[in-house]
Write an enzyme that holds these catalytic residues in place. Structure first.
Site, mmCIF file in Angstrom:
data_model
loop_
_atom_site.group_PDB
_atom_site.id
_atom_site.type_symbol
_atom_site.label_atom_id
_atom_site.label_comp_id
_atom_site.label_asym_id
_atom_site.label_seq_id
_atom_site.Cartn_x
_atom_site.Cartn_y
_atom_site.Cartn_z
ATOM 1 N N SER A 58 45.996 16.566 84.253
ATOM 2 C CA SER A 58 45.284 15.482 84.932
ATOM 3 C C SER A 58 44.596 14.498 83.992
ATOM 4 C CB SER A 58 44.268 16.067 85.911
ATOM 5 O OG SER A 58 44.963 16.640 87.000
ATOM 6 N N VAL A 59 44.521 14.805 82.723
ATOM 7 C CA VAL A 59 43.960 13.851 81.775
ATOM 8 C C VAL A 59 44.820 12.587 81.724
ATOM 9 C CG1 VAL A 59 43.394 13.473 79.325
ATOM 10 C CG2 VAL A 59 42.829 15.632 80.424
#
Length: 183
Positions: A58-59
């Site tokens: 999700s970064v």
């Protein structure tokens, strides 16, 4: 500057609170502290090292959002565009790019469904996920714009829209438009 206290603190975090990761502190381009803590693979007990690979997961979402907004600024898409404008084979109507960006699309979780049906000997790429959703016709979780729910599906689709509208791979678009200009 990192000191023995830094190492003592991080070692304690690893020992007592299961901190697992790599730490690097640099000052003016010079590494002043670097150490790995924990495992790269918990099953085999292989230790982390400074060459261990981590998945961004999700970064990457903020980079996906930035790429979408860059394409919007270039006139290649609008936030009001429909998902089906880019993927007409998908069964999800009335979902906009804006709703995908803001986790209000109602798109189903492709990961949970694919975990049950996908051949795990093969890597599933975005095109595989899109084909899976088109074939399986998973129900939406809610009407677009009526609720908020974190959506990996929406961001995988947004990355694919970046590729369609830029004519580049996602990786190349990010490198050329974000990472290289930032040095």
């Amino acid at each position: 500057k990192p000191s023995g206290q830094t190492d003592e603190y991080l070692s304690g975090q690893a020992k007592y609170f299961r901190f697992n990761g790599n730490v690097l502190v640099a000052e003016k381009g010079k590494i002043i502290y670097q150490k790995s803590f924990g495992f790269a693979d918990f099953d085999t007990r292989r230790m982390l090292n400074d060459s261990s690979v981590f998945e961004l997961a999700s970064v990457s979402k903020q980079f996906t959002a930035m790429a979408i907004l860059m394409l919007m600024e270039k006139g290649k898409l609008k936030l009001t565009d429909s998902l089906r404008q880019y993927f007409p084979e998908l069964p999800y109507s009335n979902i906009t790019i804006r709703q995908m960006l803001t986790h209000t699309s109602g798109l189903p979780d492709y990961e949970a469904a694919m975990n049950k049906k996908w051949d795990h000997r093969k890597i599933a790429f975005n095109r595989d996920m899109i084909a899976f959703l088109a074939t399986e016709k998973l129900a939406a979780n809610f009407l677009p714009g009526t609720k908020w729910e974190y959506s990996n599906t929406a961001f995988a689709l947004l990355a694919s829209i970046v590729e369609k509208q830029s004519g580049q791979t996602f990786q190349h678009f990010l490198a050329e438009n974000i990472f290289t200009p930032l040095g």
